[in-house]
Scaffold this active site. Structure first.
Site, PDB file in Angstrom:
ATOM      1  N   VAL A   1       0.808  -1.235   0.000  1.00  0.00           N
ATOM      2  CA  VAL A   1       0.000   0.000   0.000  1.00  0.00           C
ATOM      3  C   VAL A   1       0.840   1.283   0.000  1.00  0.00           C
ATOM      4  CG1 VAL A   1      -1.988  -1.134   1.086  1.00  0.00           C
ATOM      5  CG2 VAL A   1      -0.312   0.022   2.536  1.00  0.00           C
TER       6      VAL A   1
ATOM      7  N   TYR B   1       4.115   5.261   5.514  1.00  0.00           N
ATOM      8  CA  TYR B   1       3.132   5.406   4.428  1.00  0.00           C
ATOM      9  C   TYR B   1       1.921   6.235   4.884  1.00  0.00           C
ATOM     10  CZ  TYR B   1       5.635   1.338   2.424  1.00  0.00           C
ATOM     11  OH  TYR B   1       6.583   0.467   1.955  1.00  0.00           O
TER      12      TYR B   1
ATOM     13  N   SER C   1      14.574  -4.380   6.275  1.00  0.00           N
ATOM     14  CA  SER C   1      14.271  -3.970   4.904  1.00  0.00           C
ATOM     15  C   SER C   1      15.386  -3.056   4.427  1.00  0.00           C
ATOM     16  CB  SER C   1      12.923  -3.235   4.870  1.00  0.00           C
ATOM     17  OG  SER C   1      12.655  -2.776   3.571  1.00  0.00           O
TER      18      SER C   1
ATOM     19  N   GLN D   1      13.249  -7.273   3.156  1.00  0.00           N
ATOM     20  CA  GLN D   1      12.464  -6.756   2.021  1.00  0.00           C
ATOM     21  C   GLN D   1      13.323  -5.731   1.278  1.00  0.00           C
ATOM     22  OE1 GLN D   1       8.868  -3.766   1.803  1.00  0.00           O
ATOM     23  NE2 GLN D   1       8.098  -5.690   2.588  1.00  0.00           N
TER      24      GLN D   1
ATOM     25  N   GLY E   1       9.211  -3.038 -10.486  1.00  0.00           N
ATOM     26  CA  GLY E   1      10.037  -1.825 -10.626  1.00  0.00           C
ATOM     27  C   GLY E   1       9.167  -0.609 -10.889  1.00  0.00           C
TER      28      GLY E   1
ATOM     29  N   LYS F   1       1.566  -3.538  -5.777  1.00  0.00           N
ATOM     30  CA  LYS F   1       0.568  -2.523  -5.421  1.00  0.00           C
ATOM     31  C   LYS F   1      -0.239  -2.154  -6.655  1.00  0.00           C
ATOM     32  CE  LYS F   1      -0.271   2.154  -5.778  1.00  0.00           C
ATOM     33  NZ  LYS F   1      -0.153   3.023  -6.977  1.00  0.00           N
TER      34      LYS F   1
ATOM     35  N   ARG G   1      -6.613  -4.878 -11.891  1.00  0.00           N
ATOM     36  CA  ARG G   1      -5.176  -5.219 -11.828  1.00  0.00           C
ATOM     37  C   ARG G   1      -4.869  -6.038 -10.571  1.00  0.00           C
ATOM     38  NH1 ARG G   1      -2.415   0.541 -13.426  1.00  0.00           N
ATOM     39  NH2 ARG G   1      -2.702   0.428 -15.679  1.00  0.00           N
TER      40      ARG G   1
ATOM     41  N   ASN H   1      -3.040  -9.525 -10.863  1.00  0.00           N
ATOM     42  CA  ASN H   1      -1.790  -9.815 -10.152  1.00  0.00           C
ATOM     43  C   ASN H   1      -1.895 -11.043  -9.246  1.00  0.00           C
ATOM     44  OD1 ASN H   1      -0.820  -7.560 -11.448  1.00  0.00           O
ATOM     45  ND2 ASN H   1      -0.975  -6.199  -9.680  1.00  0.00           N
TER      46      ASN H   1
HETATM   47  N1  LIG Z   1      10.589  -1.508   2.103  1.00  0.00           N
HETATM   48  C1  LIG Z   1      10.661  -0.503   1.270  1.00  0.00           C
HETATM   49  O1  LIG Z   1      11.557   0.382   1.382  1.00  0.00           O
HETATM   50  C2  LIG Z   1       9.663  -0.398   0.168  1.00  0.00           C
HETATM   51  C3  LIG Z   1       9.870   0.511  -0.887  1.00  0.00           C
HETATM   52  C4  LIG Z   1       8.913   0.552  -1.905  1.00  0.00           C
HETATM   53  C5  LIG Z   1       7.805  -0.299  -1.871  1.00  0.00           C
HETATM   54  N2  LIG Z   1       7.627  -1.151  -0.816  1.00  0.00           N
HETATM   55  C6  LIG Z   1       6.456  -2.075  -0.749  1.00  0.00           C
HETATM   56  O2  LIG Z   1       6.361  -2.784  -1.981  1.00  0.00           O
HETATM   57  C7  LIG Z   1       5.066  -2.581  -2.540  1.00  0.00           C
HETATM   58  C8  LIG Z   1       5.129  -2.623  -4.056  1.00  0.00           C
HETATM   59  O3  LIG Z   1       6.045  -1.682  -4.564  1.00  0.00           O
HETATM   60  P1  LIG Z   1       5.626  -0.383  -5.372  1.00  0.00           P
HETATM   61  O4  LIG Z   1       4.244  -0.035  -5.027  1.00  0.00           O
HETATM   62  O5  LIG Z   1       6.657   0.636  -5.179  1.00  0.00           O
HETATM   63  O6  LIG Z   1       5.752  -0.818  -6.905  1.00  0.00           O
HETATM   64  P2  LIG Z   1       5.202  -1.995  -7.869  1.00  0.00           P
HETATM   65  O7  LIG Z   1       4.267  -2.900  -7.126  1.00  0.00           O
HETATM   66  O8  LIG Z   1       6.368  -2.584  -8.572  1.00  0.00           O
HETATM   67  O9  LIG Z   1       4.415  -1.161  -8.949  1.00  0.00           O
HETATM   68  C9  LIG Z   1       3.244  -0.447  -8.668  1.00  0.00           C
HETATM   69  C10 LIG Z   1       2.840   0.269  -9.946  1.00  0.00           C
HETATM   70  O10 LIG Z   1       2.471  -0.660 -10.949  1.00  0.00           O
HETATM   71  C11 LIG Z   1       1.151  -0.401 -11.425  1.00  0.00           C
HETATM   72  N3  LIG Z   1       0.523  -1.724 -11.650  1.00  0.00           N
HETATM   73  C12 LIG Z   1       0.226  -2.645 -10.725  1.00  0.00           C
HETATM   74  N4  LIG Z   1      -0.255  -3.758 -11.303  1.00  0.00           N
HETATM   75  C13 LIG Z   1      -0.255  -3.531 -12.637  1.00  0.00           C
HETATM   76  C14 LIG Z   1      -0.634  -4.310 -13.746  1.00  0.00           C
HETATM   77  N5  LIG Z   1      -1.092  -5.562 -13.608  1.00  0.00           N
HETATM   78  N6  LIG Z   1      -0.496  -3.765 -14.983  1.00  0.00           N
HETATM   79  C15 LIG Z   1      -0.023  -2.505 -15.142  1.00  0.00           C
HETATM   80  N7  LIG Z   1       0.344  -1.716 -14.115  1.00  0.00           N
HETATM   81  C16 LIG Z   1       0.236  -2.233 -12.869  1.00  0.00           C
HETATM   82  C17 LIG Z   1       0.486   0.389 -10.335  1.00  0.00           C
HETATM   83  O11 LIG Z   1      -0.457   1.274 -10.888  1.00  0.00           O
HETATM   84  P3  LIG Z   1      -1.956   1.441 -10.306  1.00  0.00           P
HETATM   85  O12 LIG Z   1      -1.854   1.553  -8.808  1.00  0.00           O
HETATM   86  O13 LIG Z   1      -2.418   2.694 -10.969  1.00  0.00           O
HETATM   87  O14 LIG Z   1      -2.702   0.222 -10.746  1.00  0.00           O
HETATM   88  C18 LIG Z   1       1.669   1.194  -9.758  1.00  0.00           C
HETATM   89  O15 LIG Z   1       1.910   2.340 -10.548  1.00  0.00           O
HETATM   90  C19 LIG Z   1       4.673  -1.198  -1.984  1.00  0.00           C
HETATM   91  O16 LIG Z   1       3.310  -0.915  -2.130  1.00  0.00           O
HETATM   92  C20 LIG Z   1       5.138  -1.329  -0.555  1.00  0.00           C
HETATM   93  O17 LIG Z   1       4.222  -2.084   0.194  1.00  0.00           O
HETATM   94  C21 LIG Z   1       8.544  -1.215   0.188  1.00  0.00           C
END
Ligand SMILES: NC(=O)c1ccc[n+]([C@@H]2O[C@H](COP(=O)([O-])OP(=O)(O)OC[C@H]3O[C@@H](n4cnc5c(N)ncnc54)[C@H](OP(=O)(O)O)[C@@H]3O)[C@@H](O)[C@H]2O)c1
Length: 295
Positions: free
Chosen positions: A19, A48, A134, A156, A186, A227, A233, A237
């Site tokens: 999230v 967050y 993490s 993580q 990514g 996310k 989506r 996923n």
């Molecule tokens: N520990 C840390 O430092 C850290 C850092 C970053 C993230 N995180 C965790 O990791 C989770 C995931 O990472 P993230 O949110 O940065 O990036 P991600 O999951 O790699 O990418 C999210 C992006 O992809 C899009 N998306 C999702 N499913 C899709 C699909 N099937 N087709 C096309 N586009 C799609 C989403 O758009 P829409 O939302 O518009 O659908 C959003 O823009 C975070 O939410 C968080 O919980 C942790």
């Protein structure tokens, strides 16, 4: 759903819902949608600013708490033994729960040993079912894994086809620490959602590039927390357990590795300087907001 069994026997869904960057005003709806389509693992963090919305969605969903694997992370402003402990208890309140399935230290900076000791004590007191780290790259990870009383169960870190972290994975495997991928797509950087190699592989199975990426992580034994704010989506996923990539498919994805972070290098001094400044700025804003509230 497939599960990973952590070193302490706790079972964690290999695929969950993240999230990060979901604004407060839509977060409850998003988490309710995610739970409704079948997610049973949620990844949030103190930084967050949406733990309350996640908590209210869990409550409104009516799903028994024990069916949900709930993760949060301690932010650097709350580092230090006493503050970290108090912050986890506050997170639990916001999340409307009296235990958490996994709590991670968000960043390998400042007093992470003192903070980790707070997690160890809460773990031993039965408040946390598992604890971890993490953004700890192999040097910091080996340090804490070797010297902490309770070895972290999860790390993580950023992992996706453009930054595959093969070496970090070897180090984590050696210490029995589960790798969890943040930004498993990514965030779509480098055109990953339309990458020709990924879409071609997907076409063989009637799957999208996003589904191929998640499947590739899962077949490497890496937990993922994609996310999306869109329910269709979210569903897409989740639909990654009805096909398997061949050895050739896995090799084709492996060939996309650029071995370069797409976001933030925890080992680049200039980035660490930027990070420290950003944390100070955020703290100032936070203190200012608190002061205004008390007027
Ligand atoms: N520990 C840390 O430092 C850290 C850092 C970053 C993230 N995180 C965790 O990791 C989770 C995931 O990472 P993230 O949110 O940065 O990036 P991600 O999951 O790699 O990418 C999210 C992006 O992809 C899009 N998306 C999702 N499913 C899709 C699909 N099937 N087709 C096309 N586009 C799609 C989403 O758009 P829409 O939302 O518009 O659908 C959003 O823009 C975070 O939410 C968080 O919980 C942790």
């Amino acid at each position: 759903m497939e599960f990973i069994t952590l070193r302490n026997g706790v079972r964690m869904p290999i695929l969950g819902y993240g999230v990060y960057q979901i604004p407060q005003d839509i977060c409850e709806r998003c988490v309710l949608d995610a739970l409704q389509v079948g997610y049973r693992s949620l990844d949030t963090a103190q930084s967050y600013f949406n733990e309350e919305q996640v908590g209210s969605a869990i409550e409104k969903s009516g799903i028994p708490r024990e069916e949900i694997f709930l993760t949060t992370k301690v932010w650097i402003e709350h580092y230090g033994y006493e503050q970290a402990k108090a912050s986890v208890l506050e997170s639990m309140e916001k999340l409307r729960t009296d235990y958490l399935d996994l709590v991670l230290l968000h960043q390998p900076f400042a007093d992470y040993y003192g903070s980790y000791r707070a997690l160890e004590d809460l773990y031993e007191a039965g408040k946390l079912r598992s604890i971890g780290i993490s953004n700890f790259y192999p040097d910091r990870m080996v340090d804490i894994a070797s010297l902490a009383r309770i070895r972290p169960l999860v790390n993580q870190i950023e992992v996706h086809p453009l930054h595959q972290q093969a070496e970090a994975k070897q180090w984590l495997d050696k210490y029995g620490i589960q790798m969890e991928a943040w930004a498993p797509f990514g965030e779509g950087r480098g055109g990953l959602f339309t990458n020709p190699a990924l879409t071609q592989i997907g076409a063989k199975y009637g799957k999208t590039a996003a589904q191929v990426m998640l499947r590739w992580h899962i077949q490497r034994g890496i937990a993922v927390i994609p996310k999306s704010t869109h329910i269709e989506r979210m569903r897409e996923n989740l639909e990654v357990f009805d096909f398997a990539l061949t050895r050739e498919d896995m090799a084709a994805v492996a060939a996309l590795d650029q071995r370069q972070i797409a976001f933030f290098s925890h080992q680049d001094p200039a980035m660490v300087e930027w990070f420290v400044k950003m944390v100070e700025e955020r703290k100032k804003q936070h203190d200012c907001a608190k002061e205004q509230k008390s007027w």
